[in-house]
Design a protein around this motif. Structure first.
Motif, short mmCIF file in Angstrom:
data_model
loop_
_atom_site.label_atom_id
_atom_site.label_comp_id
_atom_site.label_asym_id
_atom_site.label_seq_id
_atom_site.Cartn_x
_atom_site.Cartn_y
_atom_site.Cartn_z
N PRO A 137 18.21 14.85 15.61
CA PRO A 137 17.86 14.42 16.97
C PRO A 137 16.36 14.37 17.27
N THR A 138 15.53 15.04 16.48
CA THR A 138 14.08 14.97 16.72
C THR A 138 13.45 13.70 16.17
N PHE A 139 14.18 12.95 15.33
CA PHE A 139 13.59 11.83 14.62
C PHE A 139 13.48 10.54 15.43
N PRO A 140 14.47 10.14 16.21
CA PRO A 140 14.37 8.85 16.92
C PRO A 140 13.10 8.65 17.74
N PRO A 141 12.63 9.63 18.53
CA PRO A 141 11.39 9.39 19.28
C PRO A 141 10.18 9.14 18.38
N ILE A 142 10.19 9.74 17.20
CA ILE A 142 9.07 9.59 16.27
C ILE A 142 9.05 8.18 15.70
N HIS B 275 1.23 9.92 13.48
CA HIS B 275 -0.23 10.03 13.55
C HIS B 275 -0.99 8.92 12.81
N LEU B 276 -0.44 8.40 11.70
CA LEU B 276 -1.21 7.45 10.89
C LEU B 276 -1.05 6.01 11.36
N LEU B 277 0.13 5.66 11.84
CA LEU B 277 0.41 4.28 12.24
C LEU B 277 0.26 4.12 13.74
N PRO B 278 -0.45 3.09 14.19
CA PRO B 278 -0.60 2.88 15.63
C PRO B 278 0.74 2.63 16.30
N GLU B 279 0.81 2.96 17.56
CA GLU B 279 2.04 2.76 18.32
C GLU B 279 2.44 1.29 18.32
N GLY B 280 3.70 1.02 18.02
CA GLY B 280 4.22 -0.33 18.04
C GLY B 280 3.69 -1.25 16.96
N SER B 281 3.24 -0.69 15.85
CA SER B 281 2.61 -1.50 14.80
C SER B 281 3.55 -1.91 13.68
N VAL B 282 4.78 -1.38 13.68
CA VAL B 282 5.69 -1.56 12.55
C VAL B 282 6.86 -2.46 12.96
N ASP B 283 7.20 -3.41 12.09
CA ASP B 283 8.32 -4.31 12.36
C ASP B 283 9.64 -3.75 11.86
N ARG C 281 0.85 -1.18 0.00
CA ARG C 281 0.00 0.00 0.00
C ARG C 281 0.89 1.23 0.00
N LEU C 282 0.33 2.38 -0.40
CA LEU C 282 1.08 3.61 -0.55
C LEU C 282 0.41 4.72 0.24
N VAL C 283 1.22 5.64 0.75
CA VAL C 283 0.71 6.83 1.43
C VAL C 283 1.42 8.05 0.87
N GLU C 284 0.65 9.03 0.45
CA GLU C 284 1.20 10.29 -0.05
C GLU C 284 1.21 11.28 1.11
N ALA C 285 2.33 11.36 1.82
CA ALA C 285 2.36 12.19 3.02
C ALA C 285 3.77 12.39 3.53
N ASN C 286 3.91 13.37 4.41
CA ASN C 286 5.14 13.68 5.11
C ASN C 286 5.45 12.55 6.10
N ALA C 287 6.61 11.93 5.97
CA ALA C 287 6.91 10.71 6.71
C ALA C 287 6.80 10.84 8.23
N PRO C 288 7.35 11.87 8.87
CA PRO C 288 7.22 11.93 10.33
C PRO C 288 5.76 11.93 10.80
N GLU C 289 4.88 12.53 10.00
CA GLU C 289 3.46 12.56 10.40
C GLU C 289 2.81 11.19 10.19
#
Length: 244
Positions: free
Chosen positions: A161-166, A130-138, A118-126
């Protein structure tokens, strides 16, 4: 260019989204295939934003529960289409802001009969926040992100440095972040950022990780090698934070 906002973007985005014409084939692909492949999202202010509180259910999106791999900046889709075809038991999500690249990805996926993409047209950090549930990605893949090599532009780099928590929010415990770049100073920056990040540990010894075998060799990577740029890989595993 920084897209107008109501404050939901605290820093410049890692791309400049110029309006460009798609080819006739790409226009047809978007018209004919987007309903099948593109995940509909609710926007905030900007055209590539994700409205907070509108997370998807991956199992509903893909029609099954399976491992989920997310590629950020999927470009023309060469890597993720190949990966999805080679591993039909895993689900893949391509995140890209350029519609022409997404259209090409859909064309190739459709020709290959791929259903686990599947594809998403969007800004990756968001997407991660916001789009993916917490802990849903392998796994999260970031292969050859824009290096923004001019000094005045390095603030646009995705991995800072802002990216790792996201990315940590989206990754499950034990999940892996894979990175690759042909730009040496960005590779060093990535390593410094991730080595210092809470909740991540190296999945390699020495200076760099071995080349990820799951990354198909693309024309872009070959071009970097031809002009003498070394390809550097990194891999980090998500671990529990103290007190979690």
């Amino acid at each position: 260019m920084i897209e107008p906002s109501r404050g939901f973007r605290e820093r410049p985005v890692s791309f400049v989204r110029r309006s460009g014409r798609m080819s006739e084939a790409q226009e047809r692909a978007w018209s004919d295939l987007s309903a099948r492949y593109v995940v509909p999202v609710e926007r905030d202010v900007a055209a590539t934003s994700i409205l907070p509180g509108t997370a998807i259910d991956p199992a509903e999106t893909f029609g099954r529960a399976a491992r989920l791999v997310v590629e950020i900046g999927s470009g023309q889709g060469h890597a993720i289409v190949h990966a999805a075809g080679a591993d039909p038991q895993t689900d893949f999500l391509a995140v890209e802001v350029f519609r022409a690249g997404l259209a090409r990805t859909m064309l190739d996926a459709d020709r290959a009969g791929i259903g686990n993409l599947r594809l998403v047209e969007a800004n990756a950090p968001e997407v991660l926040r916001h789009l993916l549930p917490e802990g849903s990605v392998d796994e999260v893949w970031i292969f050859f992100p824009d290096p923004w090599h001019k000094k005045r532009h390095t603030k646009r780099r995705l991995v800072d440095p802002t990216f790792p928590p996201i990315v940590a929010q989206a990754l499950r415990r034990g999940g892996v972040l894979r990175l690759a770049t042909d730009w040496e100073d960005y590779a060093v920056q990535m390593r410094e950022v991730m080595d210092a990040a809470t909740g991540f540990v190296r999945e390699f010894t020495g200076d760099w990780a071995p080349r990820f075998e799951g990354r198909v060799l693309t024309a872009f990577e070959r071009k970097g090698e031809r002009v003498g740029r070394d390809i550097r890989d990194l891999a980090y595993r998500r671990v529990a934070t103290p007190g979690a």
